[in-house]
Scaffold this active site. Sequence first.
Site, PDB file in Angstrom:
ATOM      1  N   TYR A  48       0.839  -1.202   0.000  1.00  0.00           N
ATOM      2  CA  TYR A  48       0.000   0.000   0.000  1.00  0.00           C
ATOM      3  C   TYR A  48       0.875   1.253   0.000  1.00  0.00           C
ATOM      4  CZ  TYR A  48      -3.752   3.253   0.898  1.00  0.00           C
ATOM      5  OH  TYR A  48      -4.640   4.287   0.773  1.00  0.00           O
ATOM      6  N   PHE A 108      -7.558  21.830 -24.127  1.00  0.00           N
ATOM      7  CA  PHE A 108      -7.901  20.431 -24.251  1.00  0.00           C
ATOM      8  C   PHE A 108      -9.127  20.203 -23.366  1.00  0.00           C
ATOM      9  CE2 PHE A 108      -8.008  15.959 -23.243  1.00  0.00           C
ATOM     10  CZ  PHE A 108      -8.138  15.458 -24.528  1.00  0.00           C
ATOM     11  N   THR A 109     -10.006  19.284 -23.783  1.00  0.00           N
ATOM     12  CA  THR A 109     -11.316  19.113 -23.142  1.00  0.00           C
ATOM     13  C   THR A 109     -11.234  18.961 -21.617  1.00  0.00           C
ATOM     14  OG1 THR A 109     -11.142  16.769 -23.672  1.00  0.00           O
ATOM     15  CG2 THR A 109     -12.380  18.132 -25.216  1.00  0.00           C
ATOM     16  N   ASP A 151       1.621  20.460 -20.317  1.00  0.00           N
ATOM     17  CA  ASP A 151       0.888  19.233 -20.596  1.00  0.00           C
ATOM     18  C   ASP A 151       1.786  18.399 -21.499  1.00  0.00           C
ATOM     19  OD1 ASP A 151      -0.626  17.152 -21.529  1.00  0.00           O
ATOM     20  OD2 ASP A 151      -2.471  18.309 -21.691  1.00  0.00           O
ATOM     21  N   LYS A 196      -0.457   7.905 -23.431  1.00  0.00           N
ATOM     22  CA  LYS A 196      -0.039   8.244 -24.798  1.00  0.00           C
ATOM     23  C   LYS A 196       1.449   7.932 -24.960  1.00  0.00           C
ATOM     24  CE  LYS A 196      -3.971  10.747 -24.246  1.00  0.00           C
ATOM     25  NZ  LYS A 196      -4.758  10.715 -23.009  1.00  0.00           N
ATOM     26  N   ARG A 210     -13.730  15.936 -33.545  1.00  0.00           N
ATOM     27  CA  ARG A 210     -13.043  16.986 -32.792  1.00  0.00           C
ATOM     28  C   ARG A 210     -13.474  18.301 -33.418  1.00  0.00           C
ATOM     29  NH1 ARG A 210     -10.251  14.987 -27.983  1.00  0.00           N
ATOM     30  NH2 ARG A 210     -12.419  14.827 -27.525  1.00  0.00           N
ATOM     31  N   PHE A 240     -19.245  15.268 -25.817  1.00  0.00           N
ATOM     32  CA  PHE A 240     -18.880  14.426 -26.966  1.00  0.00           C
ATOM     33  C   PHE A 240     -18.805  12.943 -26.600  1.00  0.00           C
ATOM     34  CE2 PHE A 240     -14.501  13.778 -25.580  1.00  0.00           C
ATOM     35  CZ  PHE A 240     -14.300  14.857 -24.744  1.00  0.00           C
TER      36      PHE A 240
END
Length: 463
Positions: free
Chosen positions: A78, A130-131, A221, A264, A388, A455
């Site tokens: 943990y 970005f969303t 980001d 990614k 998009r 979306f």
Amino acid sequence: MERKKMRKRSWAEPYKIKMVELVHMTTREERQKALEKAGYNTFLLRSRDVYIDLLTDSGTSAMSDRQWAGLMMGDEAYAGSENFYHLEDTIRKIYGYKYIVPTHQGRGAEHILSKILIKPGDIIPGNMYFTTTRLHQELAGGTFVDIIIDEAHDAQNLHPFKGNVDLNKLQALIDKYGAKKIPYVAIATAVNMAGGQPISIENLRQVRELTKKYGIMIVHDMTRVAENAYFIQRREKGYQNTPIRDIVKEICSLTDAATMSGKKDALVNIGGFLALNSRKHYTEASNLVVVYEGLHTYGGLAGRDMEAMAIGIRESVDDDHIHARVGQVEYLGQQLIDHGVPLVQPIGGHGIFLDARRFLPQLPQTAFPAQTLAAELYLDSGVRSMERGIVSSGRNKETGDHNYPKLELVRLTIPRRVYTQAHMDVVAESVEDVFARRKEFKGLDMVYEPKYLRFFQARFKPL
Ligand code: F0G
């Protein structure tokens, strides 16, 4: 580009296939049924009904044998898991940030960062939204303002660094609101919503200089930082012989903190982190993560997930890997360009972005041209892509009207190390066929609209 007279020499992927996953082939009738059931939203399709899945490059990469072996080395304690320390050490070495807080994925890091840095009424300038990032900024009481160069909003403009910041726009915001109202500038590398477009080191340095003058932080980001580094190596003066690894580190060194979706660049199916250079911010973040994600040495991840991400990060900055990764995207894009299919150029790092405005000029934006095109492509061949455009862009916080983005795109996102060149050929042929029939399409009506990030779950009917 070398223009010497040479015999063509092909490149191929720097890996070979050890295991395969069988995919399900469907008929047009089956796809028609599946599409109706999914409300003409590709996010609502079952993956078994998809042949080539280009919905996203997020969490869809193929892990290497080393990463799979890493899973077996999971230390599921943990607290204080060995894998956390391996991840921390890797991030320090490869990216150079001092402190890290693991999170279950990128938006977990965005949530915590926004809560720590943003006060109600703050302004957050960024090189395109970005969303999830913008939503967390807004939920913390901030307002996002786009400061990307105008060229980024023009699908046909061939600017080599469409991710660049317009320094005049940034300066104007500082003059208007004052530096105290701007907690940080949000800089994305390989800007997703612009089509995977890079920011140059030169521009980033200028942003650094300007923000330094006013004591404003830069939050990076870094979800696709290695892909951005590839374009710098290809296009920016002085970087032709610099390894991707060094470029990545230089980018990170020009920023103060970072949010990362490991799904990614880092080649894992789940995982992310928040990276910080300030001890004070780290202390706050490592406390807050306990509330929302998990203890600060696992942040919602299993030990094995952190191990796979640590190994994936190292693989992601390898020159051969990144050349093949973006090379495959360019291979697909070039075929479509040769056929006259309208798309965002230059070709970006993680996918092809079809320009639905020029593809379906007969449709007004309120008939959701990109959503329509994504549905037609699925129907044609079982290739799944993503809208998009106006649907992704959501509604204006104040007026409640749609936001009307200049870019109305369909993203064909290429998972890393998953599909072959033959898959790319099938995709190209299907897009070309849909392009040939483009005059037949009549658009869609939105019949269900969820409150957040519409979306993902909105439903449509043909007009
Ligand atoms: N930032 C960028 C630039 C992204 O592309 C994403 C995710 C996130 C943050 C959020 O990360 O999904 O791990 O929580 N993009 C995915 C996509 C969903 O399909 O482009 P996450």
